[in-house]
Design a protein around this motif. Structure first.
Motif, PDB file in Angstrom:
ATOM      1  N   LEU A  65     -10.976   9.445  -1.165  1.00  0.00           N
ATOM      2  CA  LEU A  65      -8.789   9.761  -1.140  1.00  0.00           C
ATOM      3  C   LEU A  65      -8.466  10.361  -2.719  1.00  0.00           C
ATOM      4  O   LEU A  65      -9.071   9.847  -3.765  1.00  0.00           O
ATOM      5  N   ALA A 108       0.824  -1.619   0.034  1.00  0.00           N
ATOM      6  CA  ALA A 108      -0.272   0.121  -0.259  1.00  0.00           C
ATOM      7  C   ALA A 108       0.331   1.282   0.041  1.00  0.00           C
ATOM      8  O   ALA A 108       0.807   2.161  -0.676  1.00  0.00           O
ATOM      9  N   VAL A 149      -5.723   7.359   5.723  1.00  0.00           N
ATOM     10  CA  VAL A 149      -5.122   6.074   5.641  1.00  0.00           C
ATOM     11  C   VAL A 149      -4.905   5.504   7.309  1.00  0.00           C
ATOM     12  O   VAL A 149      -4.519   4.638   6.721  1.00  0.00           O
ATOM     13  N   VAL A 181       1.108   6.600  -6.734  1.00  0.00           N
ATOM     14  CA  VAL A 181       0.251   7.310  -7.508  1.00  0.00           C
ATOM     15  C   VAL A 181       0.298   8.742  -6.565  1.00  0.00           C
ATOM     16  O   VAL A 181      -0.083  10.271  -7.636  1.00  0.00           O
ATOM     17  N   LYS A 182       1.146   9.567  -5.732  1.00  0.00           N
ATOM     18  CA  LYS A 182       1.290  10.659  -5.332  1.00  0.00           C
ATOM     19  C   LYS A 182       2.398  10.907  -6.271  1.00  0.00           C
ATOM     20  O   LYS A 182       2.207  12.476  -6.155  1.00  0.00           O
ATOM     21  N   ARG A 221      -5.444  15.558   4.998  1.00  0.00           N
ATOM     22  CA  ARG A 221      -6.559  14.846   5.138  1.00  0.00           C
ATOM     23  C   ARG A 221      -5.888  13.326   4.850  1.00  0.00           C
ATOM     24  O   ARG A 221      -6.967  12.576   5.496  1.00  0.00           O
ATOM     25  N   GLN A 222      -5.666  13.098   3.761  1.00  0.00           N
ATOM     26  CA  GLN A 222      -5.383  12.169   3.426  1.00  0.00           C
ATOM     27  C   GLN A 222      -4.458  11.382   4.264  1.00  0.00           C
ATOM     28  O   GLN A 222      -4.811   9.930   4.305  1.00  0.00           O
ATOM     29  N   PHE A 245      -7.079   0.338  -1.817  1.00  0.00           N
ATOM     30  CA  PHE A 245      -6.393   0.584  -0.757  1.00  0.00           C
ATOM     31  C   PHE A 245      -6.164  -0.731   0.627  1.00  0.00           C
ATOM     32  O   PHE A 245      -4.704  -0.925   1.062  1.00  0.00           O
ATOM     33  N   MET A 276      -5.204  -3.354   0.209  1.00  0.00           N
ATOM     34  CA  MET A 276      -3.217  -3.853  -0.536  1.00  0.00           C
ATOM     35  C   MET A 276      -2.481  -3.352   1.256  1.00  0.00           C
ATOM     36  O   MET A 276      -1.120  -4.157   1.786  1.00  0.00           O
ATOM     37  N   ARG A 284       0.623  12.143  -9.646  1.00  0.00           N
ATOM     38  CA  ARG A 284      -0.182  12.365 -10.226  1.00  0.00           C
ATOM     39  C   ARG A 284      -0.262  13.902  -9.054  1.00  0.00           C
ATOM     40  O   ARG A 284      -1.541  14.395  -8.923  1.00  0.00           O
ATOM     41  N   THR A 285       0.730  14.471  -8.363  1.00  0.00           N
ATOM     42  CA  THR A 285       1.001  15.134  -7.675  1.00  0.00           C
ATOM     43  C   THR A 285       1.693  16.446  -8.502  1.00  0.00           C
ATOM     44  O   THR A 285       2.915  16.419  -9.150  1.00  0.00           O
ATOM     45  N   PHE A 287       2.540   1.560  -3.545  1.00  0.00           N
ATOM     46  CA  PHE A 287       1.121   2.542  -3.930  1.00  0.00           C
ATOM     47  C   PHE A 287       1.085   3.610  -3.570  1.00  0.00           C
ATOM     48  O   PHE A 287       0.755   4.246  -5.095  1.00  0.00           O
ATOM     49  N   TRP A 288       0.887   3.953  -2.779  1.00  0.00           N
ATOM     50  CA  TRP A 288       0.654   5.489  -2.745  1.00  0.00           C
ATOM     51  C   TRP A 288       1.338   6.213  -2.922  1.00  0.00           C
ATOM     52  O   TRP A 288       1.281   7.469  -3.443  1.00  0.00           O
TER      53      TRP A 288
END
Lengths: 392, 227
Positions: free
Chosen positions: B100, A4, A287, A11-12, A282-283, B111, B114, A15-16, A7-8
């Motif tokens: 998210l 995870a 999580v 993504v960050k 917030r994210q 998620f 994962m 997409r940032t 993956f995060w």
């Protein structure tokens, strides 16, 4: 690292926008850093190569020396030359030069390449006069062309019969060829002539220039002792101490400047990581609610920034290397179109990649930025899940 | 053995710079929830329903009192263990769906799987199957900003249930939805929780919604009373 978290991070990074900006900026910094390292190393090596090949050799024996079987395996070539200082007069000016008497076989293909001298014209109409080969810099300074006559004023070296008198002896010569190594500082001090003629005017000016085989060039002091001669022997570095020291100082200064740039870049990375955490409060709360631990969150924040820094550095390095291998074309283009100063610079050098220094600089970049990012991320794991309730 | 046991929970918040505790919002609250039960907690706004849920869900710690999960006192649990419980044993649904924003619908649901240790592909496959159950199979690649409130809340339910948690905490899950979507989410929540034999702890001010639960409690005057 958890799937995870990986993956995060992915993504960050993908997409940032400010991580994209960070990527571009660091890559843009790394390109000139790489090019600066390669350019200076190549340039210094190129200049040293010119001096060694056409001016001094790796080692200089002060007298006539011939290699024996034992020493020959270390030596690529020996040339006995006879040289001394002269003043060169033309209608328009004067130049102080080192006149080096050499045999025709001195001009090997490698030396001719460095001198950019294709033809040695020995059938000149004024062949009765001694021949002299001057550089394009000297020719320009004295307004001379190939075939022009020029006066040499030989500075006696104390071996005349009357040792107590200084006798200036003018000699008329003809410019048989004009060379250009591309490095003006060398060109403006060096001229060539026939060995026999030179022996006549510098009876004590014998030197043996030794070119050492490539694999022994890093151990010149050892080779120097192996020569086993009573004659004084000097290395290229000891003969041109100031030039060699300039190179070393330049290397250190460039490294220092690069490290300062890296520290500034590391500060930038730490501000990016702070921005990342502030924007992701917030994210991070979400999580953590979903089951990531504070250490997972710290790992995520750290590697999001550091992966960006690493990939940006590698991309910048790759682009820097590509541009560096084409640096001669770029400099030529610049000298022809924009910056004329480059035309008097050494332009025909081999590109040398200082992998060791690049590795040190890149490692420093990663380590220093990691440190600053780590410091700035200490609070990321402490963001409470209840942040969610205060925001919603 | 009860799934969750709350014993004499007191919760007060510190206010201002003097670090003094305000009067307790929850006072001597006790609650026991058995496996497979659905429990509704109702009460007026500001009575501490969400606070009680966050304490029961281990998102916050009580000022005093004891929270027991499957017979184990949770007060000594490390952050790592609490994180693991939140991932595997519990699922959360809030009024604001809390998806998210950088993740697609599919990634949002996948998620937690994962985090539990599945690979990205396995998690995506599992999430995809779960989302298909809710009729959102055509929204897998959509980002939350492109989804309606009802769709987001259905995804939030899927995300809470992907790891088949033993306890599902829902805090006003239909509070921000229109009636039609609220009923749809409500039915879906009860159905999915029942099929997985999970325990549901629901906070709502909607009496009709609460009446579908096995037990209903009300927070009044800082205390929890059975209705």
């Amino acid at each position: 690292m958890k799937e995870a978290v990986k993956f995060w991070i992915k993504v960050k990074i993908l997409r940032t926008r400010y991580l994209h900006r960070c990527f571009i900026l660091i890559a843009a910094i790394t390109i000139p850093l790489t090019m600066a390292l390669i350019f200076t190393e190549s340039m210094m090596s190129g200049i040293a190569e010119k001096f060694i090949t056409v001016s001094d050799g790796h080692l200089q024996v002060n007298g006539k020396f011939s290699a024996d079987d034992e020493t020959e395996k270390y030596i690529s070539r020996t040339d006995v030359v006879c040289s001394g200082p002269v003043l060169l007069y033309s209608k328009s000016g004067t130049a102080s030069l080192l006149l080096k008497g050499v045999n025709p076989e001195y001009f090997t293909s490698d030396r001719l390449k460095h001198l950019r001298l294709n033809v040695l014209d020995s059938n000149d109409s004024s062949s009765e006069l001694p021949h002299i080969i001057i550089s394009s810099v000297t020719a320009k300074k004295l307004s001379l062309l190939q075939g022009d006559r020029v006066a040499l004023l030989v500075m006696p070296n104390g071996t005349d019969s009357n040792k107590n008198k200084t006798v200036m002896r003018p000699v008329l010569c003809v410019v048989s060829a004009i060379y250009s190594t591309g490095y003006n500082q060398l060109d403006e001090t060096l001229a060539f002539t026939d060995f026999d003629f030179s022996c006549g005017i510098f009876p004590a000016g014998y030197t043996t220039e030794i070119i050492v085989k490539a694999k022994y060039t890093s151990a010149l002091n050892e080779v120097r002792w192996i020569l086993n001669t009573d004659l004084p022997v000097s290395t290229w570095k000891s003969k041109h101490v100031s030039i060699y020291e300039n190179f070393e100082v330049s290397r250190q200064i460039i490294l220092l400047v690069l490290f300062l740039v890296i520290v500034i870049e590391a500060f930038y990375c730490s501000s990016v990581s702070s921005e990342l955490v502030n924007d992701s409060m917030r994210q991070i709360s979400i999580v953590k609610m979903l089951g990531l631990s504070p250490s997972d969150v710290r790992l995520w924040a750290f590697f999001s920034v550091e992966t960006t820094v690493l990939f940006a550095s590698l991309s910048g390095l790759a682009l820097g290397l590509i541009l560096s291998f084409n640096i001669k074309n770029i400099l030529n283009m610049l000298s022809e179109s924009v910056i004329e100063t480059f035309s008097s610079y050494l332009l025909d050098f081999s590109v040398i990649v200082p992998y060791g220094r690049i590795f040190i600089v890149m490692s420093a970049m990663i380590i220093i930025s990691s440190f600053f990012v780590f410091i700035s991320l200490r609070r990321s794991g402490r963001i409470p899940i209840l942040q969610l309730f205060t925001e919603t | 053995m009860p799934v969750i046991e709350l014993c004499n929970i007191v919760k007060s918040f510190q206010s201002g710079d003097n670090k003094r505790n305000d009067p307790a919002i929850l006072d001597s609250v006790s609650l026991t929830v058995e496996k497979g039960e659905s429990v509704a907690i109702t009460g007026k706004s500001g009575t501490g329903k969400s606070t009680l849920l966050s304490i029961a869900g281990l998102l916050d710690r009580p000022t005093s009192g004891k929270v027991t999960y499957f017979g184990e006192d949770t007060s000594s649990f490390s952050e790592k263990k609490l994180a693991s419980i939140r991932n595997i044993k519990t699922g959360f649904i809030f009024q604001a769906n809390l998806l998210l924003e950088d993740f697609t619908a599919l990634e949002n649901v996948a998620f937690p799987a994962m985090i539990s240790g599945l690979t990205a592909n396995e998690a995506m496959k599992k999430a995809s199957e779960l989302i298909n159950e809710t009729g959102l199979s055509d929204r897998l690649r959509y980002y939350p900003s492109k989804l309606s409130g009802g769709e987001k809340q259905r995804l939030a339910v899927c995300r809470a249930l992907i790891n088949k948690p033993e306890i599902v905490f829902a805090d006003e899950p239909t509070g921000s939805l229109d009636e039609e979507n609220a009923i749809r989410v409500e039915e879906m929540l009860f159905d999915m929780v029942k099929r997985r034999d999970s325990t549901l702890i629901l906070v709502t001010h909607n009496v009709e919604f609460a009446s579908h639960c096995d037990k209903v409690y009300e927070i009044k005057n800082h205390r929890l009373n059975a209705v």
